[in-house]
Scaffold this active site. Sequence first.
Site, short mmCIF file in Angstrom:
data_model
loop_
_atom_site.label_atom_id
_atom_site.label_comp_id
_atom_site.label_asym_id
_atom_site.label_seq_id
_atom_site.Cartn_x
_atom_site.Cartn_y
_atom_site.Cartn_z
NE ARG A 162 -1.08 2.51 2.88
CZ ARG A 162 -0.51 3.63 3.32
NH1 ARG A 162 -0.45 4.70 2.56
NH2 ARG A 162 0.04 3.68 4.52
CG ASP A 163 3.32 4.26 3.02
OD1 ASP A 163 3.31 5.13 2.15
OD2 ASP A 163 3.62 4.48 4.19
CG HIS B 156 8.00 7.64 5.52
ND1 HIS B 156 7.78 7.21 4.23
CD2 HIS B 156 6.82 7.48 6.17
CE1 HIS B 156 6.52 6.82 4.11
NE2 HIS B 156 5.91 6.98 5.27
CB CYS C 147 2.74 10.29 1.51
SG CYS C 147 1.10 11.02 1.41
C1 LIG Z 1 -10.13 11.28 0.97
C2 LIG Z 1 -10.63 11.69 -0.39
C3 LIG Z 1 -11.40 10.56 -1.04
C4 LIG Z 1 -11.55 12.90 -0.24
O1 LIG Z 1 -11.73 13.49 -1.50
P1 LIG Z 1 -12.83 14.60 -1.75
O2 LIG Z 1 -12.66 15.10 -3.15
O3 LIG Z 1 -12.80 15.60 -0.64
O4 LIG Z 1 -14.14 13.72 -1.62
P2 LIG Z 1 -15.63 14.03 -1.96
O5 LIG Z 1 -16.44 13.32 -0.93
O6 LIG Z 1 -15.85 15.51 -2.18
O7 LIG Z 1 -15.84 13.28 -3.36
C5 LIG Z 1 -15.22 13.71 -4.57
C6 LIG Z 1 -15.15 12.56 -5.55
O8 LIG Z 1 -14.35 11.50 -5.01
C7 LIG Z 1 -15.12 10.30 -4.88
N1 LIG Z 1 -14.73 9.62 -3.64
C8 LIG Z 1 -14.81 10.10 -2.39
N2 LIG Z 1 -14.33 9.20 -1.54
C9 LIG Z 1 -13.96 8.13 -2.25
C10 LIG Z 1 -13.38 6.88 -1.91
N3 LIG Z 1 -13.10 6.56 -0.63
N4 LIG Z 1 -13.10 6.01 -2.88
C11 LIG Z 1 -13.36 6.32 -4.17
N5 LIG Z 1 -13.91 7.49 -4.57
C12 LIG Z 1 -14.19 8.39 -3.60
C13 LIG Z 1 -16.57 10.78 -4.85
O9 LIG Z 1 -17.44 9.76 -5.24
C14 LIG Z 1 -16.51 11.92 -5.82
O10 LIG Z 1 -16.44 11.37 -7.12
P3 LIG Z 1 -17.00 12.17 -8.40
O11 LIG Z 1 -18.45 12.45 -8.07
O12 LIG Z 1 -16.19 13.45 -8.51
O13 LIG Z 1 -16.76 11.23 -9.53
C15 LIG Z 1 -9.45 12.11 -1.31
O14 LIG Z 1 -8.85 13.23 -0.75
C16 LIG Z 1 -8.42 11.03 -1.47
O15 LIG Z 1 -8.69 9.97 -2.02
N6 LIG Z 1 -7.18 11.28 -1.02
C17 LIG Z 1 -6.08 10.34 -1.14
C18 LIG Z 1 -5.45 10.16 0.18
C19 LIG Z 1 -4.37 9.11 0.13
O16 LIG Z 1 -4.60 8.00 -0.29
N7 LIG Z 1 -3.16 9.48 0.61
C20 LIG Z 1 -2.10 8.55 0.74
C21 LIG Z 1 -2.34 7.60 1.89
S1 LIG Z 1 -2.03 8.34 3.50
C22 LIG Z 1 -0.37 8.03 3.77
O17 LIG Z 1 0.30 7.52 2.93
C23 LIG Z 1 0.17 8.36 5.12
C24 LIG Z 1 0.35 7.13 6.04
C25 LIG Z 1 -1.00 6.52 6.41
O18 LIG Z 1 1.10 6.12 5.39
C26 LIG Z 1 1.07 7.55 7.33
C27 LIG Z 1 2.25 8.50 7.09
O19 LIG Z 1 3.36 8.08 6.69
O20 LIG Z 1 2.01 9.70 7.31
#
Ligand SMILES: CC(C)(COP(=O)([O-])OP(=O)([O-])OC[C@H]1O[C@@H](n2cnc3c(N)ncnc32)[C@H](O)[C@@H]1OP(=O)([O-])[O-])[C@@H](O)C(=O)NCCC(=O)NCCSC(=O)C[C@@](C)(O)CC(=O)[O-]
Length: 302
Positions: free
Chosen positions: A15-16, A209, A240
């Site tokens: 995943r990450d 990291h 990320c």
């Molecule tokens: C969180 C959201 C979804 C909010 O995104 P948003 O745009 O604020 O969401 P929304 O509710 O306004 O919806 C907008 C569109 O996204 C769709 N949508 C809404 N939710 C989903 C969903 N769950 N799955 C699929 N589709 C989704 C929704 O249906 C809509 O689709 P449209 O009508 O435009 O076609 C967006 O910001 C996002 O996907 N961000 C990605 C975040 C991410 O994956 N980051 C990397 C992982 S975190 C990380 O790596 C850190 C960690 C954990 O490892 C720890 C560290 O090291 O810090």
Amino acid sequence: MTLPSRVKLVDVGPRDGLQNEKQALSAELKIGLVHRLQDAGLKHIEVTSFVSPKWVPQMGDNAEVMAGLQRRDDVRYAVLTPNLKGYEAAVLSRPDEVVVFGAASEAFSQKNINCSIAESIERFAPVVSAALAAGIAVRGAISCTVGCPYEGEIAPERVTMVARLMKDIGVQHIGVADTIGVGTPRKVQRAMEAALQVYALDDVSGHFHDTYGQALANTLATLEMGVWQYDTSVAGLGGCPYAKGATGNVATEDVVYLLHGMGIETGIDLDRLIDAGVYISQALGRQPNSRAATALLNKRLG
Ligand SMILES: CC(C)(COP(=O)([O-])OP(=O)([O-])OC[C@H]1O[C@@H](n2cnc3c(N)ncnc32)[C@H](O)[C@@H]1OP(=O)([O-])[O-])[C@@H](O)C(=O)NCCC(=O)NCCSC(=O)C[C@@](C)(O)CC(=O)[O-]
């Protein structure tokens, strides 16, 4: 100093690690990685995330990857779910654990999940309730507990605040993440202490990291606090998309080498783990980003 006798590692590489790769990888290849990790003895694997494919296209094959797994009863498969939409899709794939991910930095929260910290908690709350009602474990991750690419240094009090918000909505376990790898041992200990004001020692983990080469030192520093659960990433994969310049998580191989060398059990076969790292690194056209793997691979060659 109370060192644990056994450590639980969650490999977050699928995943990450793979969420940040420019090169598109097939679901089959990702499934092959998960299988190799479980063959190496990993009992906890973060497989994918149910986030927007517009934001992170690399994880767009989440359901396909989950469906292709040959599951083992003794392995727990976790997925990231930022909101109810993600949870509802994820639950069809029968994860053992879901992960809600917030941040100790407002700016990072906005960049990563498009909402404030307060709004993120509102989005997580129904995910946590639904998961707990369905008997699915819930882990929380707090990004930027030491430093943020947009806000700079983060005060430990912010970590305590977010940990408390997570605890109040029922999140069972909290991961303290040094997202951009700027932490050094004392700073990371302070971030961990901040989380420990809210969560018990058995309910916290480290997620470091290795951008500045400090992740092993930070692991040791928190082991000395009694922390016994860590996220690590095979072949040091990772980063990320919303933390530019940050490199991968500490390599699982390096942490296993450290722990075994200290007489701490992991249940992981280092040789097989190295093979898993070689498998995914070859697919990405590079060498594993792990000092231990490099040294042991050179030794194999004689
Ligand atoms: C969180 C959201 C979804 C909010 O995104 P948003 O745009 O604020 O969401 P929304 O509710 O306004 O919806 C907008 C569109 O996204 C769709 N949508 C809404 N939710 C989903 C969903 N769950 N799955 C699929 N589709 C989704 C929704 O249906 C809509 O689709 P449209 O009508 O435009 O076609 C967006 O910001 C996002 O996907 N961000 C990605 C975040 C991410 O994956 N980051 C990397 C992982 S975190 C990380 O790596 C850190 C960690 C954990 O490892 C720890 C560290 O090291 O810090």
